[in-house]
Design an enzyme around this catalytic site. Sequence first.
Site, PDB file in Angstrom:
ATOM      1  N   HIS A   1       4.230  26.554  48.276  1.00 42.06           N
ATOM      2  CA  HIS A   1       4.259  27.892  47.698  1.00 42.06           C
ATOM      3  C   HIS A   1       5.114  28.852  48.508  1.00 42.06           C
ATOM      4  CE1 HIS A   1       2.702  31.141  45.207  1.00 42.06           C
ATOM      5  NE2 HIS A   1       2.495  31.846  46.295  1.00 42.06           N
TER       6      HIS A   1
ATOM      7  N   HIS B   1       0.370  33.228  39.534  1.00 45.78           N
ATOM      8  CA  HIS B   1      -0.940  33.129  40.184  1.00 45.78           C
ATOM      9  C   HIS B   1      -1.774  32.161  39.364  1.00 45.78           C
ATOM     10  CE1 HIS B   1      -3.555  35.485  43.194  1.00 45.78           C
ATOM     11  NE2 HIS B   1      -2.514  34.977  43.815  1.00 45.78           N
TER      12      HIS B   1
ATOM     13  N   ASP C   1      12.985  34.638  37.211  1.00 40.74           N
ATOM     14  CA  ASP C   1      12.393  33.452  36.602  1.00 40.74           C
ATOM     15  C   ASP C   1      11.138  33.027  37.333  1.00 40.74           C
ATOM     16  OD1 ASP C   1      13.047  31.443  38.770  1.00 40.74           O
ATOM     17  OD2 ASP C   1      15.063  32.032  38.232  1.00 40.74           O
TER      18      ASP C   1
ATOM     19  N   GLY D   1      12.873  35.363  41.902  1.00 41.84           N
ATOM     20  CA  GLY D   1      11.878  34.706  41.071  1.00 41.84           C
ATOM     21  C   GLY D   1      10.876  33.939  41.894  1.00 41.84           C
ATOM     22  N   ASN D   2      10.325  32.897  41.302  1.00 38.66           N
ATOM     23  CA  ASN D   2       9.197  32.187  41.887  1.00 38.66           C
ATOM     24  C   ASN D   2       9.195  30.762  41.364  1.00 38.66           C
ATOM     25  OD1 ASN D   2       5.870  31.724  41.155  1.00 38.66           O
ATOM     26  ND2 ASN D   2       6.451  32.133  43.248  1.00 38.66           N
TER      27      ASN D   2
ATOM     28  N   SER E   1       6.458  27.575  40.888  1.00 40.12           N
ATOM     29  CA  SER E   1       5.066  27.131  40.918  1.00 40.12           C
ATOM     30  C   SER E   1       5.028  25.655  40.560  1.00 40.12           C
ATOM     31  CB  SER E   1       4.217  27.943  39.938  1.00 40.12           C
ATOM     32  OG  SER E   1       2.889  27.456  39.917  1.00 40.12           O
TER      33      SER E   1
END
Length: 758
Positions: free
Chosen positions: A59, A108, A514, A551-552, A554
């Site tokens: 993460h 999340h 994104d 962005g991220n 996951s």
Amino acid sequence: MSPRTPLDTVKHAAATPDVQQPFRELGMTEDEYRRVRSILGRRPTGSELAMYSVMWSEHCSYKSSKVHLKQFGDKAPASDALLVGIGEQAGVVDVGQGYAVTFKVESHNHPSYVEPYQGAATGIGGIVRDIIAMGARPVAVMDPLRFGAADHPDTARVVHGVVAGIGGYGNCLGLPNIGGEVVFDPCYQGNPLVNALCVGVMRHEDIHLAKASGAGNKVILYGARTGGDGIGGASILASETFDSDKPSKRPAVQVGDPFQEKLLIECTLEAFAEKLVVGIQDLGAAGLSCATSELASNGTGGMRVDLSTVPLRDHTLSPEEILMSESQERMCAVVTPENAERFLAICEKWDVTATVIGEVTDGERLEIYWHGELIVDVPPRTVAHDGPVYHRPMARPGWLDALQADTPDRLARPRTGDELREQVLALVSSPNQADKSWITSQYDKYVLGNTVLAQPEDSGMLRIDEETGLGVALATDGNGRYAKLDPYAGAQLALAEAYRNVAATGARPLAVTDCLNFPSPEDPAGMWQFAEACRGLADACRTLGTPVAGGNVSLYNQTGDVGIHPTPVVGVLGVIDDVARRTPMAFAEDGQMIYLLGDTREEFGGSAWTDVVHGHLGGLPPAVDLERERLLAEILINASRDGMIDAAHDLSDGGLVQALVESCLKGGRGARIVVPDGLPAFTFLFSESTGRAVVAVPRSEEVRFTGMCEARGMPATRIGVIDGDSLDVQGEFSLPLTELREAHTRTIPALFGHTRHA
């Protein structure tokens, strides 16, 4: 944690190299642990091990994804608008007149399954703090959501908790929720996706970055006190799959306090206004481990911290736990000594706890003390930025050929007008296509008074400058069914739809954020899907001229060995010179002409029709034509600016008929539609060909509008007129708006409106 009798200091660690340490329990591999020992030249202390474990988690470190994310920089289109790009807490875009807008979407997901209310609430809180930390005032949020099957017994628990958490936190902060998505699919049953976007506004000169520079400058921790909630939460939880046999993989979820965050926002903005802050970092995943190591790594020196000065809610916490705690509503600021007293005074004014916990040094180490004992002595960059980089094995999944070969061509199609009518009603009342007002009515859309457009419009739109009408529009989109069939095209289709949604309101797309939601990177098939989606999105951004601003990622979104559909969620931000010229989606005036822009083809792979009517997924998704998307955007933007159209709605899930139903119901006006010659009514209504929009053109503007389309090479077909109180597809069927409205609006309240779940 490691034994601390005597206290596990740096000196003690050097003298006891053979102490066994629980690195595996903290999510580290043996190779990673050996690398930490090599970096330090000794075994790590318990506190150092805690820091490396959370900061090297998937993460926080992006260790499996960063080799693919590089494309967003390597292929980035030239952009005068991008002021701050990838690498900071959020991207920043120049929108003109001296204004800058910062925006970012994050996930999340796992916490929101474990504890839906707090998982979703703290997702909003975390993304809001990212925006504050850039120097901006947060002005709106959005929430792209994915849940399991709508009728599954557990889905109501998750939906109720997530929606209440988003609404509760965002409403208490006084931030409008202007857009998002709600999608139901069995693949998300044990792994919902709760993505949160925040947008903030500032002047160019107010941009702040996360760096600790200037020897002697003070490091101030301010906000909520540190507790035991969320220790290892987002960082560890988001780096593992759910496994019912391993409860240790479900650590405590953070607990949010929106009223504390509201004080934190106002306190921080006042300190910014007085030019008191040298560098700033929010405390999200990995807590103090992240804030101290990233600030020091991004600065020009080192940092010395006294951990025993950290204000605590729980005085039984060990140093390791304090460093790993993900307690919410906390930030770290770097302030010059002469400004420290004033900064603390502002915190006191806003009733925000603030403590000087350390200072910037002229060295190269991050040193952390506990009651006078040195417990951390590390090169900060090795913690924050130089973590492991994995080139994971990738393989195109063996099942994909059969999935793509299973085309929708074999599926029975409606043969009569009555069957068409029946399937239209089935489509618009299905959970994914039905009205989501039951959900969005729980959010405040208009607080702050600058919301111009909000759900269910194609894009949310905000006024930035009251005098000139300058505004921004934002849309988020993603289709996991498309990406399952072809992850490269699926990512491009997500961008194309968000780009089209922004343009449909009259705004010019500028930049992208994104949230890439994927299964385990340890599965070669899942890693291939991720790599293909990154490649597709980077290529499409380059073609459309919209750089990825941030962005991220996951990963590990799966339960056991069952992964979600690959789900790249793409947000696009656009600018509009005057929000008074925006284009809504509603058909609002009888007699206006309805035009279909673009080409309609036989494209049903992954479509809503195949899902709703046949429960089928197979074939290929609609073809991507990015040049057509760019041309369509130009037409929509120019027509909006010059007053040639009064309504516009993009065509995507559900095709033309879904768009017509939504525009008719939003405006309370019917439409008489004629199927073009040579095109089957079924294809005309249900195809999901891309690069298309439906617009309402006043009769006085028809010649000018069609002339512009012809001159630019955009197919524009007049398909009907706004009229009456029914959707009438001539020669096929007629549906009264009352019947359509009842079908469209009954589904979600029937599923979730009468039973509350804790």
